[in-house]
Design an enzyme around this catalytic site. Structure first.
Site, mmCIF file in Angstrom:
data_model
loop_
_atom_site.group_PDB
_atom_site.id
_atom_site.type_symbol
_atom_site.label_atom_id
_atom_site.label_comp_id
_atom_site.label_asym_id
_atom_site.label_seq_id
_atom_site.Cartn_x
_atom_site.Cartn_y
_atom_site.Cartn_z
ATOM 1 C CB ALA A 33 62.928 32.982 20.649
ATOM 2 N NE ARG A 45 53.981 4.619 15.013
ATOM 3 C CZ ARG A 45 52.924 4.759 15.768
ATOM 4 N NH1 ARG A 45 52.817 4.036 16.857
ATOM 5 N NH2 ARG A 45 51.968 5.597 15.468
ATOM 6 C CE LYS A 105 47.089 14.241 26.892
ATOM 7 N NZ LYS A 105 46.460 14.999 25.848
ATOM 8 C CD GLU A 129 50.918 26.502 29.302
ATOM 9 O OE1 GLU A 129 51.622 27.272 29.962
ATOM 10 O OE2 GLU A 129 49.797 26.120 29.691
ATOM 11 N N GLY A 134 45.232 22.074 26.035
ATOM 12 C CA GLY A 134 45.582 22.362 24.631
ATOM 13 C C GLY A 134 46.269 23.706 24.499
ATOM 14 C CE LYS A 205 44.450 16.932 28.692
ATOM 15 N NZ LYS A 205 43.330 16.920 27.759
HETATM 16 P P1 NDP Z 1 49.667 11.155 16.919
HETATM 17 O O1 NDP Z 1 49.310 9.729 17.125
HETATM 18 O O2 NDP Z 1 48.900 11.938 15.923
HETATM 19 O O3 NDP Z 1 51.222 11.263 16.524
HETATM 20 C C1 NDP Z 1 52.210 10.494 17.140
HETATM 21 C C2 NDP Z 1 53.486 10.624 16.309
HETATM 22 O O4 NDP Z 1 54.528 9.961 17.011
HETATM 23 C C3 NDP Z 1 53.399 9.999 14.929
HETATM 24 O O5 NDP Z 1 54.017 10.847 14.009
HETATM 25 C C4 NDP Z 1 54.185 8.697 15.065
HETATM 26 O O6 NDP Z 1 54.846 8.321 13.883
HETATM 27 C C5 NDP Z 1 55.207 9.094 16.106
HETATM 28 N N1 NDP Z 1 55.697 7.967 16.905
HETATM 29 C C6 NDP Z 1 55.012 7.158 17.736
HETATM 30 N N2 NDP Z 1 55.825 6.281 18.316
HETATM 31 C C7 NDP Z 1 57.063 6.524 17.854
HETATM 32 C C8 NDP Z 1 58.341 5.946 18.070
HETATM 33 N N3 NDP Z 1 58.515 4.942 18.913
HETATM 34 N N4 NDP Z 1 59.401 6.467 17.413
HETATM 35 C C9 NDP Z 1 59.260 7.507 16.561
HETATM 36 N N5 NDP Z 1 58.061 8.102 16.316
HETATM 37 C C10 NDP Z 1 56.993 7.616 16.958
HETATM 38 O O7 NDP Z 1 49.604 11.833 18.362
HETATM 39 P P2 NDP Z 1 49.242 13.330 18.730
HETATM 40 O O8 NDP Z 1 50.024 14.260 17.897
HETATM 41 O O9 NDP Z 1 47.766 13.478 18.772
HETATM 42 O O10 NDP Z 1 49.726 13.384 20.250
HETATM 43 C C11 NDP Z 1 51.088 13.507 20.600
HETATM 44 C C12 NDP Z 1 51.172 13.857 22.076
HETATM 45 O O11 NDP Z 1 50.515 15.098 22.319
HETATM 46 C C13 NDP Z 1 50.500 12.858 23.008
HETATM 47 O O12 NDP Z 1 51.232 12.794 24.217
HETATM 48 C C14 NDP Z 1 49.128 13.479 23.261
HETATM 49 O O13 NDP Z 1 48.545 13.072 24.474
HETATM 50 C C15 NDP Z 1 49.513 14.945 23.315
HETATM 51 N N6 NDP Z 1 48.463 15.882 23.024
HETATM 52 C C16 NDP Z 1 47.674 15.720 21.928
HETATM 53 C C17 NDP Z 1 46.710 16.665 21.616
HETATM 54 C C18 NDP Z 1 45.829 16.537 20.423
HETATM 55 O O14 NDP Z 1 44.949 17.396 20.235
HETATM 56 N N7 NDP Z 1 46.004 15.527 19.575
HETATM 57 C C19 NDP Z 1 46.523 17.855 22.458
HETATM 58 C C20 NDP Z 1 47.425 17.932 23.602
HETATM 59 C C21 NDP Z 1 48.341 16.983 23.857
HETATM 60 P P3 NDP Z 1 54.044 7.948 12.518
HETATM 61 O O15 NDP Z 1 53.363 9.204 12.083
HETATM 62 O O16 NDP Z 1 55.084 7.523 11.564
HETATM 63 O O17 NDP Z 1 53.085 6.873 12.911
HETATM 64 N N1 HSE Z 2 42.638 13.871 23.853
HETATM 65 C C1 HSE Z 2 42.863 15.118 24.496
HETATM 66 C C2 HSE Z 2 41.551 15.871 24.617
HETATM 67 C C3 HSE Z 2 43.858 15.932 23.727
HETATM 68 O O1 HSE Z 2 40.605 15.503 23.899
HETATM 69 O O2 HSE Z 2 41.458 16.795 25.423
HETATM 70 C C4 HSE Z 2 44.241 17.207 24.400
HETATM 71 O O3 HSE Z 2 44.991 16.975 25.551
#
Ligand code: NDP
Ligand code: HSE
Length: 436
Positions: A33, A45, A105, A129, A134, A205
């Site tokens: 970077a 949360r 997405k 990205e 993923g 997607k």
């Molecule tokens: P998770 O449910 O595992 O994590 C969500 C996080 O957001 C938690 O830490 C939660 O807090 C926090 N959160 C939710 N609402 C709030 C709020 N209002 N204020 C503050 N913090 C908040 O989700 P993922 O990590 O799986 O997914 C995150 C994003 O990435 C989504 O958009 C998903 O579609 C995308 N994504 C996910 C993939 C995957 O493999 N899981 C792959 C590609 C994209 P707390 O922990 O305290 O509950």
């Molecule tokens: N729920 C999504 C999947 C996460 O299974 O492909 C990655 O975008």
């Protein structure tokens, strides 16, 4: 030079993976970077919850608005998911002149047009990205690597959860429910897994990929969506016997009348590479007029694979911080004022081949009746598989593979065949693509 200051929203599957990889690879990342990257604050949360990462020196808060308005923060990583709150937070971050990286997405598919307009006006970047495929750098490939091509079509396995479920059902004979539970435990599924199995996540997607490929606005509402809920074990088995695999596929194809945009289960010949993409892996085939067919493969979900894409975006943002906003790579690959409104075709205008499974009485003349209906609708049959009747049963399953035909012709023929006295119940229809 001062480190780049990052505010992270969300510390779940993707957020914690991002913290871990940023810490573990800090030196390599800053060499790429050109600046150190420092996570200053994280919003979750429940800030008191025990986490799987080292949070030493990082300020934790339950109020994400504190981060997006904090004058110290240069880049916001939005990894909370969902639409409404994430949308407000990203708009706030943009209004406060912060660059944004998101894996969301759903948000980009629904509100990307508005978000990119706001970002362009503010002169900041919104990078996404991780929203598709993923860890696969498919957005960079489409936006930059294939920029010299006229894209003809793309097709991909773009939901890791669905691919994992279908693979577990085929290889281990797992039930649908058991396979879904495993995918949830591994952190692949969305918070509401009906987004995965109902095909909505893949449609989000595909909406993004189609926009990048064809230079059209994001149009989620016009995407045809079918999930994997209706795939029966017997369809997986018949497909296998006929030399096919069933995959949940998103397809965007340019035709003279418009663009096909559809997500549904699809039979694919088992000799194709994409038919052998199993488990949580994703793959996207892109056909460009100059390059021909290209295939992008990798983990489609999970903590660190997704973090890999988030951090690649973050590094891109850091590298371009010094470049003039007008000369950055456009959000949707094409210059924003040059996006075109090519029509999106409805599903009945789609052209594809089909797998049909029907239950027929075991009596002479049945196949002749069926083939007559196909002939009258200009549909050519590729192959027919008729099972022996189970002893005591009067009806037999018949599987038919057809050649490519307009969906409206196929639907008409199916209606007529279902009315034949020798056919029992409804015909199961799954689309089939050879991807030559
Ligand atoms: P998770 O449910 O595992 O994590 C969500 C996080 O957001 C938690 O830490 C939660 O807090 C926090 N959160 C939710 N609402 C709030 C709020 N209002 N204020 C503050 N913090 C908040 O989700 P993922 O990590 O799986 O997914 C995150 C994003 O990435 C989504 O958009 C998903 O579609 C995308 N994504 C996910 C993939 C995957 O493999 N899981 C792959 C590609 C994209 P707390 O922990 O305290 O509950
Ligand atoms: N729920 C999504 C999947 C996460 O299974 O492909 C990655 O975008």
């Amino acid at each position: 030079m001062e480190p780049i200051k990052v505010g992270l929203l969300g510390l779940g599957t993707v957020g914690s993976g991002t913290v871990n990889v940023l810490l573990r690879n800090a030196e390599e990342i800053s060499r790429r970077a050109g600046r150190n990257i420092q996570i200053c604050s994280i919003a979750t949360r429940n800030p008191k919850k025990q986490r799987q990462c080292d949070l030493t020196g990082i300020n934790l808060t339950a109020d994400p608005y504190k981060i997006v308005t904090d004058p110290q923060i240069d880049v916001v990583l939005e990894l909370i998911g969902g639409i409404d709150t994430a949308y407000q937070l990203i708009l706030q971050a943009i209004a406060h002149k912060k660059h944004v990286v998101t894996a969301n997405k759903a948000l980009i598919a629904h509100y990307g047009n508005e978000i990119f307009t706001a970002a362009q006006k503010a002169g900041v970047m919104v990078a996404f990205e991780a929203a598709v495929g993923g860890g696969i750098p498919i957005i960079k490939a489409l936006r930059e690597g294939l920029a010299g091509n006229r894209i003809e079509w793309l097709a991909g396995i773009i939901n890791g959860t669905n691919n994992f479920i279908l693979t577990e059902m085929r290889d281990k004979g797992c039930s649908f429910t058991q396979a879904l539970e495993d995918a949830q435990k591994k952190g692949y599924a969305e918070l509401d897994p009906s987004f995965d199995i109902g095909g909505i996540d893949a449609a989000h997607k595909l909406t993004i990929l189609a926009s990048l490929a064809f230079g059209i606005p994001l149009q989620f509402q016009k995407t045809y969506i079918e999930g994997i809920e209706k795939i029966a074990q017997e369809d997986i088995n018949y497909a296998y016997r006929l030399g096919y695999r069933i995959k949940h596929i998103g397809i965007a194809r340019r035709r003279s009348a418009g663009i096909e945009l559809r997500v549904h289960p699809t039979l694919i010949p088992d000799r194709r590479l994409i038919a052998n993409v199993d488990g949580v892996m994703n793959a996207v085939l892109v056909k460009g007029d100059a390059v021909g067919s290209t295939l992008y493969y990798g983990p489609g979900a999970g903590s660190e694979p997704t973090a890999s894409a988030v951090i690649a975006d973050l590094i891109d943002v850091v590298r371009t911080l010094t470049s003039d906003p007008e000369n950055r790579v456009p959000h949707l690959a094409f210059q924003p004022n040059l996006l075109v409104n090519t029509p999106i075709l409805s599903i009945i205008e789609a052209k594809t081949a089909y797998y049909l499974r029907m239950q027929a009485l075991d009596r002479p003349g049945v196949l002749a009746d069926i083939t007559r209906v196909f002939g009258e609708n200009n549909i050519s049959i590729e192959s027919i598989l008729q099972q022996e009747p189970i002893s005591g049963e009067q009806d037999v399953p018949i599987i038919i593979l057809t050649q490519r035909v307009l969906e409206q012709n196929m639907d008409k023929a199916i209606c007529q065949i279902e009315q034949l006295s020798s056919i029992k119940g409804k015909i199961k229809k799954i689309r089939l693509e050879a991807f030559r």
